[in-house]
Design an enzyme around this catalytic site. Sequence first.
Site, PDB file in Angstrom:
ATOM      1  CG  ASP A 169     -79.752  48.143  30.849  1.00 58.03           C
ATOM      2  OD1 ASP A 169     -80.508  49.130  30.791  1.00 58.03           O
ATOM      3  OD2 ASP A 169     -78.512  48.233  30.746  1.00 58.03           O
ATOM      4  CG  ASP A 202     -79.006  42.905  15.547  1.00 57.75           C
ATOM      5  OD1 ASP A 202     -79.710  42.018  15.025  1.00 57.75           O
ATOM      6  OD2 ASP A 202     -79.477  43.938  16.044  1.00 57.75           O
TER       7      ASP A 202
END
Length: 789
Positions: free
Chosen positions: A341, A178
């Site tokens: 998550d 990224d």
Amino acid sequence: MKSSSSAQSATSLLLFGVWTVLAVPLLFLASVPISVSTQGLLALVACVLIYGLKPFVGTRISVRFVVMSIAGVFVLRYWLWRAFETLPSLDDPVSLIAALVLFGAETFTVGLFFLTALITADPVTHPRPEPIRLSDVPTVDILVPSYDESPELLAVTLAAAKRVNYPEDRKTVVLCDDGGTDQRCTHSDPAISERALARRARLQALCDELGVVYTTRARNEHAKAGNLNAALQKVSGELVLILDADHVPTPDFLARTVGYFAERPRLFLVQTPHFFTNRDPIERNLALPENCPSENEMFYSEIHRGLDRLGGAFFCGSAALLRRKALDEVGGISGETITEDAETALDIHARGWESLYLDHAMIAGLQPETFASFIQQRGRWATGMLQMLILKNPIFRSGLTMAQRLCYLNSMSFWLFPLIRTIFLLSPLLYLFFGLEIFVVDPEEVFVYILPYLLIGFMVQNALFSEVRWPQISEVYEIAQTPYILKALVETVLRPRGASFKVTAKDGSLEHAFLSPIYRPLTMLVALLLAGLAAGAYRWYAFPGDRSVVQIVGAWALYNFVLAAYALRAVFERPRRLIRPRTAVSTPGQITLLAPTSEADREAQDVTILSASPERFQLQLKDGTQEAWTAEHPGATVALVPTLPKAPDLETALPMTISEVRSGVEGTVIELSVAPEHMVQAAQLTAHVVYGDSRRWQFFRKFHSQSSTLIAGLLYVLAKSAISIPQSVFDFARELTLRSGRPEADDTLFEDAFTGATKGTQPNPVLVAETNVPQASIPQADGYLRIED
């Protein structure tokens, strides 16, 4: 494995049933009115019973239920007493409001006590999965998301991922970059654009050399969740292993986890512990002994196993294997909050999928290096969990079992600790400064209600977590974080969708001691608590009639100050290293001098590799060969050939340059640096010799750390705090001297005058890597994927 899943559900229902049955006598015993003297006798009996049974809590579930039941009766009696007998009257509304705030915080902790009792009632330990035929193993995509980590750090993680024991045609390693997106490469700022283009080119070359897939995306949207989702669109494996950029896996990861998915068709997650090779900044700055359990072990060794028993084990962002089908059902990694998550696990659990927690560490990562980066990380976790509580409250989420609702509520509620801790820290000051009546209590009631309540709480915590947490250390950790995370919580409540994901830097190096740039909030808190003690001393002198109350409240304020004074050491950054690094190895090999030297000197010398990284190695010469090495060798080029019978592909010459040769009582040690063109080869060797055996991480988690008794833990914290007070005063004075530019200031600032239990004692033995005996392999003889210890 349906039977195993059904058995787990049955066990969860049984636990609920037991607690429901126990609730009736608990409520009755807790509500029976008795005299103060009888309450004192009950407190004494409860404390004696819990103390006597405490050693057996960890091994016998029946004893655990008895201890928690006894404690539950006393906790409820305390709460009822607080609710009906200790609150000020309506005639003093200001005091009543302050008292209700404190009572509300206590009510929260009482509720959390019973939630913890439920979750830790019977932590689960899973047997190994059955071996799977190699022809039947599912395809696995290993995704490594990255933003700004160095190529050297990524090289080790990717090399280790490539060496995970699994059929090569059934696994794909993917770097999800990224930091080199199209958006950054075409950024209007030339500096950002140049860095992104250079990063993309370098990482593409790194991936080509390692044989892994490089991916990036058009725009940096939705942080880590968006990065992973973009990568998922380009792969099609049945399972997905997610590894943070600094989380280096051991070869047995898939061998230990894939089998569970074959046994349980509705299993979507196998989460494993996060183990770290360095100490977190609070551990280091507080000079905690190396045998003190790490802060995260209480969660990974006990609490997560309890969550698993109730079906609430959740995704922790890395070191986890997930089923792709379940991810696709919820649209990939969830991204409404910044804790993608746990949010993903919540969304998938709500669709009826199951999870599993395996308490065996098979990754080694890095903690944040500085106190500021540590606070940034924990602030992000707290913000994300509070976002989930607000935006996706598990209590009202359809599809979850009642046990799962309570599990998620417990995990999210934990991060409200800054608010609760602030109330406990400031409440006594309301009386000491302003005379507000926050408690209506007689001195004898302090000894039969308050002190036994605190003592029982400490004993129960020590009984449940003695192997993984020292007494009062968690409180010190919480105080160190409180003034910072509290601000993040307030901002999240005001703007629950306004939080942004910030990457935590982990691959830095702390070389000099310095005062953390975020020292002010914690320093101001400690100063406020100290002022409260001064106000208490004045109130004692000025109001003789209040002295009995001042004694009680002053003792509480003093306890708070003692913990906070020790916590203040967290802002003094120290570059102290582990006495025995967790990445230390002992691997044989040979080195040969290449240049500049004569042909006669180019005789191979036996060595032992002591440490390895993509940039530098440390070797020790074998006995009898030291004389061949002198101070003239630094700058010379050598070739290192490791001896690795189990990894013959790595037994190739690695050119390096000698940077230092030193002799001592332990022999001759050689420091070598690796040239950039040989970095990948060094990373591959590092991945094998340092990270090739998960038993090393289990050793540090389960055997290297030592438990502590309640009394020893309390005395340890008190002693440390007493030493830290003058030490902090001295260090702040030195900081003023340093900033004034006086010549006497130097880089030794903030070096502690003590090192606790580690100084002057023999360090605990360390398990070095047995790099020639990998834990898990793929036997080709019988064609099964199995674990070989």
